[in-house]
Design a protein around this motif. Structure first.
Motif, PDB file in Angstrom:
ATOM      1  N   UNK A   6       0.850  -1.181   0.000  1.00 22.64           N
ATOM      2  CA  UNK A   6       0.000   0.000   0.000  1.00 22.64           C
ATOM      3  C   UNK A   6       0.888   1.234   0.000  1.00 22.64           C
ATOM      4  N   UNK A   7       0.441   2.226  -0.709  1.00 24.26           N
ATOM      5  CA  UNK A   7       1.102   3.526  -0.709  1.00 24.26           C
ATOM      6  C   UNK A   7       0.052   4.550  -0.305  1.00 24.26           C
ATOM      7  N   UNK A   8       0.410   5.443   0.579  1.00 25.74           N
ATOM      8  CA  UNK A   8      -0.532   6.446   1.060  1.00 25.74           C
ATOM      9  C   UNK A   8      -0.162   7.815   0.499  1.00 25.74           C
ATOM     10  N   UNK A   9      -1.179   8.557   0.109  1.00 20.94           N
ATOM     11  CA  UNK A   9      -0.998   9.904  -0.427  1.00 20.94           C
ATOM     12  C   UNK A   9      -1.906  10.831   0.371  1.00 20.94           C
ATOM     13  N   UNK A  10      -1.327  11.523   1.335  1.00 22.10           N
ATOM     14  CA  UNK A  10      -2.088  12.382   2.234  1.00 22.10           C
ATOM     15  C   UNK A  10      -2.246  13.775   1.635  1.00 22.10           C
ATOM     16  N   UNK A  11      -3.471  14.271   1.680  1.00 23.24           N
ATOM     17  CA  UNK A  11      -3.778  15.619   1.213  1.00 23.24           C
ATOM     18  C   UNK A  11      -4.653  16.283   2.271  1.00 23.24           C
ATOM     19  N   UNK A  12      -4.330  17.506   2.609  1.00 25.63           N
ATOM     20  CA  UNK A  12      -5.140  18.282   3.536  1.00 25.63           C
ATOM     21  C   UNK A  12      -5.795  19.419   2.765  1.00 25.63           C
ATOM     22  N   UNK A  13      -7.017  19.697   3.075  1.00 28.46           N
ATOM     23  CA  UNK A  13      -7.745  20.787   2.431  1.00 28.46           C
ATOM     24  C   UNK A  13      -8.350  21.665   3.504  1.00 28.46           C
ATOM     25  N   UNK A  14      -8.085  22.964   3.392  1.00 29.68           N
ATOM     26  CA  UNK A  14      -8.628  23.907   4.357  1.00 29.68           C
ATOM     27  C   UNK A  14      -9.424  24.971   3.626  1.00 29.68           C
ATOM     28  N   UNK A  15     -10.689  25.121   4.021  1.00 27.37           N
ATOM     29  CA  UNK A  15     -11.540  26.161   3.454  1.00 27.37           C
ATOM     30  C   UNK A  15     -10.994  27.524   3.859  1.00 27.37           C
ATOM     31  N   UNK A  16     -10.964  28.466   2.900  1.00 27.54           N
ATOM     32  CA  UNK A  16     -10.462  29.803   3.176  1.00 27.54           C
ATOM     33  C   UNK A  16     -11.584  30.839   3.197  1.00 27.54           C
ATOM     34  N   UNK A  17     -12.384  30.860   2.114  1.00 34.84           N
ATOM     35  CA  UNK A  17     -13.498  31.801   2.036  1.00 34.84           C
ATOM     36  C   UNK A  17     -14.375  31.431   0.854  1.00 34.84           C
ATOM     37  N   UNK A  18     -15.636  31.798   0.925  1.00 36.81           N
ATOM     38  CA  UNK A  18     -16.537  31.559  -0.199  1.00 36.81           C
ATOM     39  C   UNK A  18     -16.448  30.122  -0.692  1.00 36.81           C
ATOM     40  N   UNK A  19     -16.053  29.960  -1.943  1.00 33.68           N
ATOM     41  CA  UNK A  19     -15.907  28.633  -2.554  1.00 33.68           C
ATOM     42  C   UNK A  19     -14.438  28.269  -2.776  1.00 33.68           C
ATOM     43  N   UNK A  20     -13.555  28.864  -1.976  1.00 31.80           N
ATOM     44  CA  UNK A  20     -12.113  28.684  -2.172  1.00 31.80           C
ATOM     45  C   UNK A  20     -11.494  27.963  -0.979  1.00 31.80           C
ATOM     46  N   UNK A  21     -10.584  27.037  -1.290  1.00 33.33           N
ATOM     47  CA  UNK A  21      -9.826  26.345  -0.258  1.00 33.33           C
ATOM     48  C   UNK A  21      -8.376  26.205  -0.695  1.00 33.33           C
ATOM     49  N   UNK A  22      -7.549  25.699   0.198  1.00 32.85           N
ATOM     50  CA  UNK A  22      -6.140  25.451  -0.113  1.00 32.85           C
ATOM     51  C   UNK A  22      -5.792  24.007   0.212  1.00 32.85           C
ATOM     52  N   UNK A  23      -5.171  23.352  -0.766  1.00 33.99           N
ATOM     53  CA  UNK A  23      -4.718  21.978  -0.590  1.00 33.99           C
ATOM     54  C   UNK A  23      -3.233  21.970  -0.279  1.00 33.99           C
ATOM     55  N   UNK A  24      -2.872  21.140   0.679  1.00 31.95           N
ATOM     56  CA  UNK A  24      -1.473  20.953   1.031  1.00 31.95           C
ATOM     57  C   UNK A  24      -1.257  19.471   1.338  1.00 31.95           C
ATOM     58  N   UNK A  25      -0.013  19.112   1.452  1.00 33.25           N
ATOM     59  CA  UNK A  25       0.364  17.787   1.921  1.00 33.25           C
ATOM     60  C   UNK A  25       1.650  17.944   2.714  1.00 33.25           C
ATOM     61  N   UNK A  26       1.734  17.258   3.823  1.00 35.55           N
ATOM     62  CA  UNK A  26       2.959  17.358   4.619  1.00 35.55           C
ATOM     63  C   UNK A  26       4.151  16.752   3.880  1.00 35.55           C
ATOM     64  N   UNK A  27       3.907  16.054   2.778  1.00 35.39           N
ATOM     65  CA  UNK A  27       4.986  15.454   1.992  1.00 35.39           C
ATOM     66  C   UNK A  27       5.384  16.309   0.781  1.00 35.39           C
ATOM     67  N   UNK A  28       4.670  17.394   0.544  1.00 34.94           N
ATOM     68  CA  UNK A  28       4.906  18.226  -0.643  1.00 34.94           C
ATOM     69  C   UNK A  28       5.150  19.674  -0.249  1.00 34.94           C
ATOM     70  N   UNK A  29       5.749  20.418  -1.170  1.00 31.74           N
ATOM     71  CA  UNK A  29       6.084  21.812  -0.890  1.00 31.74           C
ATOM     72  C   UNK A  29       5.009  22.810  -1.301  1.00 31.74           C
ATOM     73  N   UNK A  30       4.274  22.522  -2.367  1.00 32.58           N
ATOM     74  CA  UNK A  30       3.361  23.511  -2.936  1.00 32.58           C
ATOM     75  C   UNK A  30       2.004  23.545  -2.246  1.00 32.58           C
ATOM     76  N   UNK A  31       1.407  24.716  -2.279  1.00 42.52           N
ATOM     77  CA  UNK A  31       0.025  24.912  -1.857  1.00 42.52           C
ATOM     78  C   UNK A  31      -0.770  25.145  -3.130  1.00 42.52           C
ATOM     79  N   UNK A  32      -1.884  24.439  -3.276  1.00 42.28           N
ATOM     80  CA  UNK A  32      -2.722  24.605  -4.460  1.00 42.28           C
ATOM     81  C   UNK A  32      -4.067  25.164  -4.023  1.00 42.28           C
ATOM     82  N   UNK A  33      -4.411  26.324  -4.572  1.00 38.33           N
ATOM     83  CA  UNK A  33      -5.736  26.881  -4.327  1.00 38.33           C
ATOM     84  C   UNK A  33      -6.734  26.125  -5.186  1.00 38.33           C
ATOM     85  N   UNK A  34      -7.882  25.798  -4.613  1.00 38.45           N
ATOM     86  CA  UNK A  34      -8.953  25.129  -5.342  1.00 38.45           C
ATOM     87  C   UNK A  34     -10.254  25.872  -5.099  1.00 38.45           C
ATOM     88  N   UNK A  35     -11.122  25.800  -6.108  1.00 44.58           N
ATOM     89  CA  UNK A  35     -12.405  26.495  -5.994  1.00 44.58           C
ATOM     90  C   UNK A  35     -13.433  25.831  -6.899  1.00 44.58           C
TER      91      UNK A  35
END
Length: 150
Positions: A6-35
């Motif tokens: 098994x391989x695990x791919x952890x992703x965290x998503x935090x709501x910021x405002x309106x219909x926008x959130x930010x995705x992160x992973x403790x294993x990755x460097x980038x933050x991706x805005x999603x909406x």
């Protein structure tokens, strides 16, 4: 008997405002805005949507699978780009992404490798683990060009 891995791919998503959130992973460097995509009420222009990420997962899986197979098969290539288009429709009364078209453009130096290159492109689409994991129809429309000799 082979051991199940098994391989695990952890992703965290935090709501910021309106219909926008930010995705992160403790294993990755980038933050991706999603909406929500702009085609829907409250959608936001210019920010990655889940629909874009879905198509991107198929496209990027194809690319990484192709490069692995090409390396193993000793296929040298000059350039690869993978434009992809996802079609969302509500044919069944519910929106689904019904089709993704991958249009890889591969540039090779050796014209004698064109058939081999096409087979590897086709194999990459066939064995991509994301494509094998989804219901969406994935179409492959490859283009292979020969690099101009200087």
């Amino acid at each position: 008997m082979s051991e199940v891995k098994e391989h695990l791919y952890d992703v965290d998503l935090e709501w910021k405002e309106g219909r926008i959130g930010e995705m992160t992973s403790h294993k990755l460097n980038d933050i991706i805005k999603v909406a929500t995509p702009p085609e829907f009420p409250g959608g936001v222009e210019g920010i990655w949507s889940p629909e874009h990420l879905y198509v991107a997962s198929v496209s990027s899986c194809f690319m990484t699978t192709f490069t692995a197979i090409a390396e193993y098969s000793k296929l040298k290539f000059e350039k690869l780009s993978v434009p992809a288009t996802g079609v969302m429709s509500n044919e069944t009364g519910k929106f689904t992404i019904t089709e993704i078209t991958l249009s890889p453009k591969l540039i090779i130096s050796d014209e004698n490798q064109k058939d081999k290159a096409l087979r590897i492109l086709q194999k990459a689409e066939e064995v991509c683990l994301i494509t094998r994991s989804i219901k969406t129809v994935v179409k492959l429309e490859p283009t292979i060009a020969i690099a101009a000799l200087n």
